[in-house]
Structures are given as C-alpha cells and as structure tokens.
Design an enzyme around this catalytic site. Structure first.
Site, PDB file in Angstrom:
ATOM      1  N   MET A  30       0.852  -1.197   0.000  1.00 26.44           N
ATOM      2  CA  MET A  30       0.000   0.000   0.000  1.00 26.44           C
ATOM      3  C   MET A  30       0.886   1.246   0.000  1.00 26.44           C
ATOM      4  O   MET A  30       0.435   2.335   0.326  1.00 26.44           O
ATOM      5  CB  MET A  30      -0.943  -0.011   1.203  1.00 26.44           C
ATOM      6  CG  MET A  30      -1.899  -1.210   1.168  1.00 26.44           C
ATOM      7  SD  MET A  30      -3.458  -0.955   2.015  1.00 26.44           S
ATOM      8  CE  MET A  30      -2.889  -0.651   3.671  1.00 26.44           C
ATOM      9  N   GLY A  31       2.157   1.065  -0.347  1.00 25.72           N
ATOM     10  CA  GLY A  31       3.049   2.217  -0.477  1.00 25.72           C
ATOM     11  C   GLY A  31       3.590   2.707   0.852  1.00 25.72           C
ATOM     12  O   GLY A  31       3.509   2.026   1.873  1.00 25.72           O
ATOM     13  N   LEU A  33       6.768   3.086   1.510  1.00 23.49           N
ATOM     14  CA  LEU A  33       7.627   1.912   1.670  1.00 23.49           C
ATOM     15  C   LEU A  33       8.701   2.094   2.746  1.00 23.49           C
ATOM     16  O   LEU A  33       9.201   3.192   2.963  1.00 23.49           O
ATOM     17  CB  LEU A  33       8.291   1.605   0.326  1.00 23.49           C
ATOM     18  CG  LEU A  33       7.315   1.421  -0.836  1.00 23.49           C
ATOM     19  CD1 LEU A  33       8.072   1.228  -2.144  1.00 23.49           C
ATOM     20  CD2 LEU A  33       6.376   0.253  -0.581  1.00 23.49           C
ATOM     21  N   GLY A  36      11.048  -3.065   5.446  1.00 23.07           N
ATOM     22  CA  GLY A  36      10.307  -4.328   5.413  1.00 23.07           C
ATOM     23  C   GLY A  36       9.871  -4.645   3.984  1.00 23.07           C
ATOM     24  O   GLY A  36      10.081  -5.755   3.481  1.00 23.07           O
ATOM     25  N   HIS A  37       9.280  -3.637   3.317  1.00 19.49           N
ATOM     26  CA  HIS A  37       8.878  -3.842   1.917  1.00 19.49           C
ATOM     27  C   HIS A  37      10.102  -4.129   1.049  1.00 19.49           C
ATOM     28  O   HIS A  37      10.068  -4.997   0.177  1.00 19.49           O
ATOM     29  CB  HIS A  37       8.208  -2.581   1.353  1.00 19.49           C
ATOM     30  CG  HIS A  37       6.950  -2.170   2.055  1.00 19.49           C
ATOM     31  ND1 HIS A  37       6.854  -1.016   2.798  1.00 19.49           N
ATOM     32  CD2 HIS A  37       5.733  -2.768   2.102  1.00 19.49           C
ATOM     33  CE1 HIS A  37       5.626  -0.912   3.278  1.00 19.49           C
ATOM     34  NE2 HIS A  37       4.936  -1.955   2.873  1.00 19.49           N
ATOM     35  N   GLY A 147       5.040 -10.160   4.331  1.00 24.70           N
ATOM     36  CA  GLY A 147       5.861 -10.074   5.545  1.00 24.70           C
ATOM     37  C   GLY A 147       5.201 -10.815   6.705  1.00 24.70           C
ATOM     38  O   GLY A 147       3.973 -10.812   6.847  1.00 24.70           O
ATOM     39  N   ASP A 150       2.535  -9.171   9.293  1.00 27.24           N
ATOM     40  CA  ASP A 150       1.089  -9.335   9.101  1.00 27.24           C
ATOM     41  C   ASP A 150       0.792 -10.833   9.014  1.00 27.24           C
ATOM     42  O   ASP A 150       0.382 -11.357   7.973  1.00 27.24           O
ATOM     43  CB  ASP A 150       0.649  -8.602   7.831  1.00 27.24           C
ATOM     44  CG  ASP A 150       0.853  -7.108   7.961  1.00 27.24           C
ATOM     45  OD1 ASP A 150       0.154  -6.486   8.769  1.00 27.24           O
ATOM     46  OD2 ASP A 150       1.749  -6.562   7.296  1.00 27.24           O
ATOM     47  N   MET A 184       8.897  -2.681  11.650  1.00 36.67           N
ATOM     48  CA  MET A 184       8.689  -1.602  10.686  1.00 36.67           C
ATOM     49  C   MET A 184       7.251  -1.637  10.176  1.00 36.67           C
ATOM     50  O   MET A 184       6.707  -2.692   9.891  1.00 36.67           O
ATOM     51  CB  MET A 184       9.656  -1.744   9.532  1.00 36.67           C
ATOM     52  CG  MET A 184      11.064  -1.548  10.002  1.00 36.67           C
ATOM     53  SD  MET A 184      12.045  -0.742   8.768  1.00 36.67           S
ATOM     54  CE  MET A 184      13.597  -0.650   9.652  1.00 36.67           C
ATOM     55  N   ARG A 187       2.601   2.694   9.504  1.00 36.26           N
ATOM     56  CA  ARG A 187       1.833   3.427  10.523  1.00 36.26           C
ATOM     57  C   ARG A 187       2.708   3.950  11.672  1.00 36.26           C
ATOM     58  O   ARG A 187       2.225   4.734  12.491  1.00 36.26           O
ATOM     59  CB  ARG A 187       0.718   2.550  11.078  1.00 36.26           C
ATOM     60  CG  ARG A 187      -0.400   2.308  10.055  1.00 36.26           C
ATOM     61  CD  ARG A 187      -1.572   1.570  10.662  1.00 36.26           C
ATOM     62  NE  ARG A 187      -2.744   1.611   9.814  1.00 36.26           N
ATOM     63  CZ  ARG A 187      -3.155   0.615   9.003  1.00 36.26           C
ATOM     64  NH1 ARG A 187      -2.460  -0.500   8.941  1.00 36.26           N
ATOM     65  NH2 ARG A 187      -4.231   0.745   8.273  1.00 36.26           N
TER      66      ARG A 187
END
Ligand code: PAF
Length: 284
Positions: A30-31, A33, A36-37, A147, A150, A184, A187
């Site tokens: 969801m951007g 970044l 982690g992404h 990841g 989640d 990370m 939020r």
C-alpha cells in the site's frame, strides 16, 4: 522501471516477460515503503527474472472509522526507492481501475478472517483477500511476497491461494525491525515522539514470551498473561489483544505442544500497532 496504471497495460507487460521465458515475482503493497517492503523486493529479485511491485491503498480493507484518508502516501519517494532496488514494474492503479462502478464481489476465507485482528476489524480480511486475488489475477506472478509482521494476512492469503488452486507460491519473509525492536510499519509515522519511545515495549514483551517458553513454560495462558503484564507497565499502551494461537489455523492454544504464534495488537493513542513472534522448539 516502468510505471503502469491500467490493468490492461499490466497484463501486456507480464505477457511480454512470459513470452521470452522470464519468471515474475510480485510484492503487493500500500506504499509508503520501508525496509520491510524492500526486503520483500530483494527476496523477489534474488529469485525471479522480473519483479513487479504494486502500490494501491485498498479502500476495501479499511473500516468506516479507520485511517483510509490519512493513510500515508508518497509516490515520488516510493518510486525513487523502487528504482534504486532495480524493480522492473511499478503497478499503481487508481481506485476506479480496481473497483469500477458496480463492483460487488468479495472473497471470504472463513475461520481465518475472524480471530485476532478480525475481531476488531470486521470485513478487513475479506478486503485483503479480494484485492490480493484481483492483483494475482492481473499480475499472474510465480511468487508473491508477504511479511511475517502481518501474520494473519499471510496465513489467510496462503490458504486462499491453496483453496482456489492459484498457480503461484506465497512466500513469507521475516519481520524487519528498527534497532530498538519496533517492527517496521507505515503506521509508525503516526506515533508522537513519546509514543514512539514507548512502542518497543511490544517487542520486549514478545521476547519475554520467548524467554518463558525457552525456560520450559508451555501454558499458553501464562505466556499471554506475561506479555500483557509487560505491556501493562507502559502507560501509553492500551492492549487490544494478546493471543497465543496455532500458526496454521490461528486457533487459540491452551498448551504449546508444537509451534505457536504469539500475536498482539496494541494502541498508542489513535495508532494501532500489531506484532508477533513464532515460537517453537529448537531443532537439535
Ligand atoms: O499488507 C499490505 O500492505 C496490504 O494488506 C496488501 C497485501 C498490499 C493488500 O492491500
């Protein structure tokens, strides 16, 4: 890197990769970044010939009182980061492209969508499953990367892929943490300086769970209680849940016989953070 905004162009790009025998790795995001992404991007690049990243803030996974409108967005920064990582395609569809007028289908992964975060976020995981299935159908990747932070999402998407015979592998990669242990998350930027200073209590409390387990504790209730107790010492933190569940079925455990997922959601002011660890006996 090419930026693609339509489903049609995305399908053509992937078809062209396939025509010359190239494999495709996919990182849905969801951007906004973070490392982690980027660790997921690197994992995809290490394995696939081509890597596609999507950025789409999916309205279907936000409840009416959640942070859809204020969810952080910075496409220019994200583009630069992905460019630097050598990503091949950034797929950035509009809301109308993904959910045109009249859209009315929803994917439910019964059972897995209800416990843990599902209790306070009804509809969230149906929104996640629906958008993931759409994205998988558009990108048609060989592997899709998620990841471990989640954890419930990863379990549910993997189950959906299995149940619907999707021709892709769901790869789950470890949580990436700040040096003080905070997982990370896009939020984390919502946290005030005081909340940010308090937030590492989450990982410390999960480490406490691991230490208890390693010292021989197998009673899931006592482990959860110890985690709640550790977080309770932090006045800025309000626990939503701390659960010890079976990592595959997400069902509550009484005793830990094999592996266990210790998962939590905690609020710091208006910011809700999640984290988890997997505990299991070390291989000898
Ligand atoms: O984890 C996320 O960022 C989102 O839930 C996902 C998988 C991109 C679906 O919108």
């Amino acid at each position: 890197m090419i930026l693609i905004e339509t489903i049609r162009a995305m399908r053509t790009a992937v078809r062209n990769f396939r025509t010359v025998g190239q494999s495709v790795g996919f990182v849905p995001t969801m951007g906004f970044l973070h490392e982690g992404h980027l660790s997921l991007v690197r994992a995809s690049k290490a394995r696939a010939d081509r890597t596609v990243v999507s950025i789409f803030v999916n309205p279907a996974q936000f409840g009416p009182d959640e942070d859809l409108e204020r969810y952080p967005r910075d496409l220019a920064r994200d583009r630069a980061l992905l460019e630097r990582e050598g990503v091949d395609v950034l797929f950035h569809p509009s809301r109308e492209e993904m959910y045109p007028e009249g859209f009315r289908t929803s994917v439910e992964v019964r059972g897995l969508q209800d416990p843990l975060c599902g209790r306070s976020r009804p509809g969230h995981f149906a929104g996640v499953a629906t958008v993931c299935l759409k994205l998988f159908e558009i990108v048609r990747p060989d592997e899709a990367y998620f990841g471990q932070k989640d954890a419930q999402q990863a379990v549910l998407v993997r189950r959906m892929a299995q149940d619907l015979n999707l021709d892709l592998e769901v790869v789950v990669r470890p949580t990436v943490r700040e040096t003080d242990g905070l997982a990370m998350s896009s939020r984390n930027g919502y946290l005030s300086p005081e909340e940010r200073a308090a937030a590492p209590v989450l990982y410390r409390s999960l480490e406490r769970a691991r230490a208890l387990y390693e010292a021989g504790e197998r009673d899931a209730g006592r482990i959860a209680e110890a985690v709640r107790g550790a977080i309770g010492g932090e006045p800025l933190a309000a626990v939503e849940y701390v659960d010890v569940v079976d990592p595959a079925e997400l069902l509550p455990l009484e005793r830990i016989e094999g592996a266990a997922l210790v998962a939590l959601a905690v609020r710091f002011g208006s910011t809700r953070l999640i984290d988890n660890i997997l505990i299991q006996a070390k291989e000898t």
